[in-house]
Every structure is written in structure tokens, then in C-alpha cells.
Design an enzyme around this catalytic site. Structure first.
Site, PDB file in Angstrom:
ATOM      1  N   GLY A  88       0.844  -1.185   0.000  1.00 23.71           N
ATOM      2  CA  GLY A  88       0.000   0.000   0.000  1.00 23.71           C
ATOM      3  C   GLY A  88       0.878   1.233   0.000  1.00 23.71           C
ATOM      4  CG  ASP A  89       0.774   4.042   2.569  1.00 26.81           C
ATOM      5  OD1 ASP A  89      -0.448   3.900   2.368  1.00 26.81           O
ATOM      6  OD2 ASP A  89       1.240   4.305   3.680  1.00 26.81           O
ATOM      7  CG  ASN A  90       5.139   5.965  -0.914  1.00 23.13           C
ATOM      8  OD1 ASN A  90       4.407   6.108   0.056  1.00 23.13           O
ATOM      9  ND2 ASN A  90       5.677   6.990  -1.536  1.00 23.13           N
TER      10      ASN A  90
END
Length: 723
Positions: free
Chosen positions: A313-315
Site C-alpha cells: 500500500g501507500d508507496n
């Protein structure tokens, strides 16, 4: 009975030592973690537990980022549509964007890197006919065509990390600094990332697991002028774009990308879009770069004696866990957010890692843990949907995230998680590395194939755009059903044919999307190979607008296989005589009514061989059709429910001509399921509801007996080869 322990990760925070000890005991946690916005103090780090430390590779270092503004991460963005009323048009291209997140890139020449398009014709406006007024963030077009629409595709800097921005706003962090993301492809940033990690590893001897959150490029998350989410694509590669990346791409691939290859008419290559060859090339290019760079970071972690864990998730962009290059990274583990059975399987099925972990919902944030709300409701729903999938492929660990001090204020929630963690460990201890019985093998056919295994259109925190969307409904149903599932691309079929071990192909989605296929169905090799395969005994299930692309008098390109097509208004003059539904059908035997979700209208039968199972409001919503030795089945829509899971399972077995094998390891009650594990001679009868249930259970030999289950109960039984 001695309480079980292990395989659970507990979030903690400063000044929460005694409570952490209590929760570790009650939840059996053997690992502790921080979260975005929390830190572990030294006393907590000395507890008898593995210590996970969140590590941000390309954010949370503002002092460095501010020294190198030219290396801040970038995006290609598109302005709003603007109508020319005369031959000059002024476009405020930043309208609708959040200026605290987005800033136009004037470091690099707009005449080289931007693009102005006449959206009425699709033509690119010559750079001689426009100029940028930088101080006002305006672009002036000259020699515009009156009453044509125009857009500006502009390169921008993303000066606030989207996840930190979301957390900042959600938790009202006030004047806490906005974290600036910087680009690992840039020289100073690349060196800083590697040097700082080595320094950090030495300074954090108490850390056992470096939880990368994640690496370099955030999924596409852009906010509007009100600070609300404007565009979200969990699969979006938009934030990996930069002048440096575009130049390196041209050198490596031999051609130059246009801004339009990224902007994509304002769709930004969302996962719903059938990907262009240029975009697929760009994804491959980014994945190779990310894998190379991640490998270096992971090697540094290993040299320090620690484990490297990646948060899915995120980056995470570029670290596609089902992609070609992921194994090269050497990552030890993957952790991701579990929102349902589909997201659990997305994590649990990941190859080439030592273990997988799921972060269960709810997240311990004040948008859920507030006075008057009952977080047990969400936790219970989350666990029951995820548990179905866990019975097919268990995660190695589970955990939670956020402010544990918030969750601690809700004793009923603490009690419920104690139950979840105990049940998880019990399931894991029985079935880890044990192959469950599967009566059928299903291939999900779309434009993404294996790369998007168990993935469709998830966004932050494991949620979905539309719970009624049929593609997700199908994945969710299959995630916990007694079937083997594989994901194949249209190109896979064209190049290699249908895999020999597949019983049924499923094509589901709205017309024109990557899931349905759009113009990919115009490839004669694709349609011919599937027709031949079904004719020789295969099964094909189409849901929504399968194989849809209007061509040569057909809308469904496999209409002859499905036995139905969709009326577009062009053949209204042709009478449709086949409207009579059959009295009974194998597929509908458990149905007490239908829920086709958003459904489809104007589906009609091609001939009297089509078995119409449900016909209302002048159209077919459920039907089957013979095609040579094989069968086609059409379903108008399939949001997830226990009822629709049973409907889909019946459709699969019918399409595969395996009706006689349907009641093997089977529960008659649709709210219950049977999972059998022949290797260990055990089976589980599972109540997937919060109500008491009674069901007939059919074992692997066709014998049945009645079972009563308490709400959400699992009953384990043993069996022998004699039945």
C-alpha cells in the site's frame, strides 16, 4: 486450556507500557509496531516481542527535500475542460487542485514537457500557439477554434505525501509539517536514500523488522481544491513520472512517451482502462527500476541482521507482487490491509516471500473509535468475510494499526479481537501448507491477468469503489469457495490457448473496461480459440457485459457461446420470440429470489436452445446455453452475498458439466460452507453468519448428516478414506 500465543502484531505507542503488556497477553501478540504518527519508547522496545519499525524511504525527511526542490516527486495532471468562445482562450489549469499538494513544474520547460489538446478533435495544439503565465498559473491559447474544448496536460510537483496528507487531515494534526516526497530516480535523492538507511539501521538496534511503507512511488492520489480526494487509483503509476524517468524510458525503450500516454484523456490509465502498449511498457520500465533499487535496500537490511517487510500500500507502485521482477527484490515478508476475502487472498497468495501478514480493520483512528460508535460491528464483518478466504489460503500473521490507546477504551472490541486472534491461530495450526479440496478450476479472463491476481479496484484501507460491482463480487465469492482460481490475460489465450487444467473461463465487467476487454475482443484469434475450447467441452460464464464490443452485428462477441446478446436499439425491428423461462434449472435450485446488483437491461436470447432461467422487465438476467460439448452461462450482475456465491458455484459446476460432483464437501445452507483438507483427513463446517444455523453436510463420499452451528462457529471433524 492454555492460551495460544504468536502470529499477531500489536500496534503500540509512547507512554502505554502496562496496557501494551496486557494486550500482548490477551491477544497473544509476539510483535509490536509503530504507525504513522506514533513511536515506541525504549521500555516498550524491551518487551519480549519482535519490534517492527515503520520506515519511510522517500518521505519524512523534509530538511533534505527542501534542499533539493527539483527532486520532489512529480505527476502529469490534466486541467479541466475549457470551451473556447473566440480565438483566444485562457485556462487556469490549477483549478480544482489542492495547492498545498500540487505545484506546477516551471523548472523544466513547459514547451517541451506539457501538452495542449483540442479535445473536440484530439489534435495537439502547436506550442507556437500557446504560452504560460507562470505567476498566475494560466495558459493562454491563441488561434483557438471557437466552441471547441481544450485541456492542458501539465507536469507538476507533488509537495505533500498523499498518505501523510490523509492521516494529517483525518487526525487533525494541526501544524505538524507536511512531509515532502522525493524521487529515488534523482541523483541526490538516490544517494540520500541508501546512505540514510545504513545510518538508520545502525541507530536502531532494537528494530527486528524494517517495515518499509513502502518504497518510492505512491499510488495515484490527488486532492481537490477543498482538500478532499479528487482522483484515487490504487494501481496508478502517475506519481512515478518525472523528466528523468521520461528521458530514461526513451533511452531504454527507443521511443518517447507523450504526456497523453500518462494523462490518458483524464482517465490516467485507471485499472478499469484497457491498457495501451505504451502504458504497459512504462509499467514494465518502472517495475524493473524499482526492483533494482529495492534489492539494494533489502541487502542493507539483511547485512544489519534485520528482516525487510513491505507494506502492500501507500508507496507500493513498481513492487507488483505478482509481477516479473518482485522475486528479485529479496523481500522477506509482505503486509497489507485486509478489507475482505479478496484482499486477504491478494496478500496470502503472494509468492517468493517467507511470510505474509494482514492488517485487519478497523484501523485505530478517531473516524471509527469515537464515543457512541461500536467498532466491534466493523471488526466482526471484516473477520467473517476474511475468514472465508483464510480457510482456503491462510496468512502467516495478522495484526492491527493506528492508535492502540483509542482501541483500549472500547473493552468489547478488545474482547472481540481476543477471540479473533485465538481463532486465527487455531485455523493456522491446522491448515498451513495444506491444500484444500477444490472441485473445479476457474480462469478469470481480463486484460491484466496474473499481474492483478485477486486485485480489481481497491483503494486505501482495503475498501472498494462499489460493493455491488460484479467483478469484485465474483472475486469475493471465489476467494473463500472450494475452487482453484487462476488469472489469465487475453494475450495468454492468443499466444498459448486456454490452460489444459481449466474447467471454466469467467469474463465479467462493464463494456470497454479492462475487465470485460473492450476492443481486445476484435482479435479473431481470441474469439476463435475460446469458441473452439468451449465447443470441445469447456465452460464459459459471462457476467454483466462480457466480450462486449459492437462489431459485425454482434455486441457480445461470444454471443453464440452465451446464447444471448444485448439489444442496442439497432435490431428493434427484429422480433425476439424467446422469452419463456424454464420451470426449473440446476443453477437456480437454491435461489429464493435474485440480486443482480446494477444488472443489465435488454438482454435477449438468440435461439430456442438458450435456457432462460430468469426473465423479467423484458430481458434475460440469467440463462445457459449449449455450445457443442460445452456450455455458456450468462448472469446480468453479481454483487457479493452468500446467495450469489451459491448461484455462482452452481453456474460454474453446470458450465463444466460437473453437476454430479457439486455435493462433495458441501453444505446445504447457503450461509455455511465446508472446507476439506484430504492430506490431514480433516474438514471444517463454517457458519459465515452472525445467526445460528442448521445445515446438511455432504462429505466427500456423498453421505450427509445434519449439523447445528452457533453464530460464526467453526466445527472441525476428522474423516477416513472409507468415508
Amino acid at each position: 486450556m492454555k492460551k495460544s500465543k504468536g502470529r499477531v502484531t500489536l500496534p503500540s505507542e509512547q507512554n502505554f507500557l502496562e496496557e501494551t503488556k496486557e494486550l500482548m497477553e490477551r491477544w497473544g501478540a509476539d510483535a509490536l509496531r509503530d504507525s504513522d504518527g506514533t513511536k515506541l519508547d525504549d521500555e516498550i522496545k524491551q518487551l519480549d516481542a519482535k519490534i517492527y519499525t515503520t520506515y519511510f524511504v522517500a518521505r519524512s525527511h523534509n530538511e533534505f527535500a527542501e534542499q533539493h526542490p527539483e527532486e520532489v516527486q512529480q505527476l502529469y495532471l490534466m486541467s479541466q475542460y475549457n470551451t473556447a468562445k473566440d480565438t483566444e482562450l485562457e485556462i487556469a489549469f490549477m483549478n480544482g487542485y489542492f495547492t498545498e499538494q500540487i505545484e506546477p513544474d516551471y523548472i523544466h520547460d513547459p514547451k517541451v514537457w506539457w501538452e495542449v489538446i483540442d479535445r473536440t478533435t484530439g489534435e495537439v495544439v502547436d506550442t507556437d500557439n500557446w504560452e504560460v503565465k507562470k505567476t498566475a498559473n494560466l495558459l493562454l491559447i491563441r488561434n483557438a477554434v471557437p466552441w471547441h474544448e481544450y485541456t492542458v496536460s501539465f507536469l507538476a510537483y507533488m509537495k505533500w505525501d498523499p498518505t501523510q496528507m490523509y492521516n494529517h487531515i483525518t487526525n487533525d494534526w494541526g501544524d505538524k509539517p507536511h512531509e515532502i516526497p522525493f524521487d529515488a530516480r534523482q541523483p541526490h535523492s538516490n544517494q540520500f536514500i541508501k546512505t540514510y538507511l545504513k545510518k538508520w539501521l545502525k541507530e536502531n538496534p532494537d528494530t527486528d523488522v524494517v517495515r518499509f511503507t513502502t518504497f518510492f512511488y505512491h499510488f495515484t492520489l490527488v486532492f481537490n481544491h477543498l482538500g478532499k480526494e479528487k482522483f484515487v487509483d490504487w494501481f496508478g503509476y502517475g506519481a512515478s513520472v518525472s523528466v528523468a524517468a521520461l528521458e530514461a524510458f526513451e533511452q531504454e525503450k527507443g521511443y518517447r512517451l507523450r504526456p497523453e500516454d500518462i494523462v490518458d484523456q483524464g482517465y490516467y490509465n485507471t485499472t478499469f482502462r484497457v491498457p495501451s502498449n505504451a502504458y504497459l511498457d512504462y509499467m514494465d520500465f518502472i517495475q524493473q527500476f524499482v526492483a533494482r533499487e529495492v534489492k539494494e535496500l533489502v541487502e542493507s537490511v539483511h547485512e544489519s541482521g534485520k528482516e525487510a517487510m513491505m507494506f502492500l500500500g501507500d508507496n507500493w507502485i513498481g513492487t507488483e507482487p505478482y509481477g516479473k521482477y518482485f522475486a528479485e527484490t529479496g523481500i522477506d515478508a509482505v503486509v497489507g490491509s485486509v478489507g475482505d476475502g479478496t484482499t486477504l487472498r491478494m496478500i496470502a497468495d503472494i509468492p517468493n516471500v517467507r511470510y505474509t501478514e494482514g492488517r485487519f480493520l478497523p484501523y485505530f483512528f478517531p473516524d471509527t473509535f469515537y464515543e457512541g460508535n461500536n467498532p466491534v460491528i466493523e471488526a466482526n464483518e471484516n473477520w467473517l468475510t476474511a475468514r472465508r478466504a483464510l480457510m482456503r489460503k491462510p496468512l502467516d500473521r495478522i495484526g492491527y494499526g493506528g492508535y492502540v490507546s483509542l482501541a483500549y477504551k472500547f473493552p468489547d472490541f478488545v474482547n472481540y479481537v481476543e477471540h479473533i486472534t485465538d481463532e486465527f491461530r487455531d485455523i493456522y495450526s491446522k491448515i498451513k501448507d495444506v491444500k484444500p479440496y477444490a472441485g473445479i478450476k476457474v480462469a478469470i479472463l481480463n486484460a491484466w491477468g496474473k499481474l492483478r491476481t485477486w486485485q480489481s479496484h481497491t483503494v486505501a484501507h482495503g475498501k472498494w469503489y462499489k460493493q455491488t460491482y460484479s467483478y469484485h463480487g465474483v472475486l469475493e465469492a471465489l476467494s473463500g469457495s472450494a475452487v482453484d482460481v487462476t488469472f489469465i490475460r487475453f494475450d495468454d489465450v492468443i499466444e498459448h490457448g486456454v490452460p489444459e487444467d481449466v474447467d471454466v473461463i469467467v469474463n465479467v465487467g462493464d463494456a470497454g473496461t479492462a475487465f470485460s476487454g473492450g476492443e481486445r475482443w476484435l482479435d479473431e484469434a481470441l474469439t476463435a480459440k475460446i469458441r473452439e475450447w468451449v465447443y470441445n467441452g469447456g465452460g464459459f460464464i459471462g457476467i454483466g457485459e462480457p466480450t462486449a464490443c459492437h462489431h459485425e452485428g454482434r455486441y457480445f462477441q461470444l454471443a453464440n457461446v452465451l446464447g444471448v446478446d444485448k439489444e442496442l436499439g439497432f435490431s428493434l425491428s427484429t422480433n425476439k420470440y424467446f422469452t419463456e423461462a424454464v420451470d426449473s434449472h440446476f443453477i437456480a435450485e437454491d435461489s429464493n429470489g435474485y440480486d443482480f446488483g446494477e444488472s443489465m437491461k435488454n438482454i435477449y436470447a438468440l435461439c430456442d436452445e438458450t435456457e432462460i432461467i430468469e426473465y423479467t422487465d423484458g430481458g434475460i438476467h440469467l440463462s445457459s446455453s449449449p455450445f457443442g460439448k460445452g456450455r455458456g452461462v450468462y448472469i446480468a450482475g453479481l454483487p457479493f452475498s452468500h446467495e450469489n456465491t451459491r448461484l455462482l458455484m452452481r453456474a460454474l459446476f453446470y458450465a463444466a458439466h460437473k453437476e454430479d460432483q457439486f455435493k462433495i464437501w458441501y453444505a446445504s445452507n447457503i450461509h455455511c460452507e465446508v472446507h476439506a483438507y484430504p492430506e490431514i483427513k480433516k474438514y471444517a463446517v463454517v457458519n459465515n453468519s452472525t445467526e445460528k444455523q442448521v445445515t446438511d453436510v455432504y462429505d466427500g463420499y456423498g453421505k450427509k448428516h445434519s449439523v447445528k452451528l452457533a453464530p460464526s462457529e467453526i466445527i472441525w471433524e476428522e474423516f477416513s478414506d472409507e468415508g
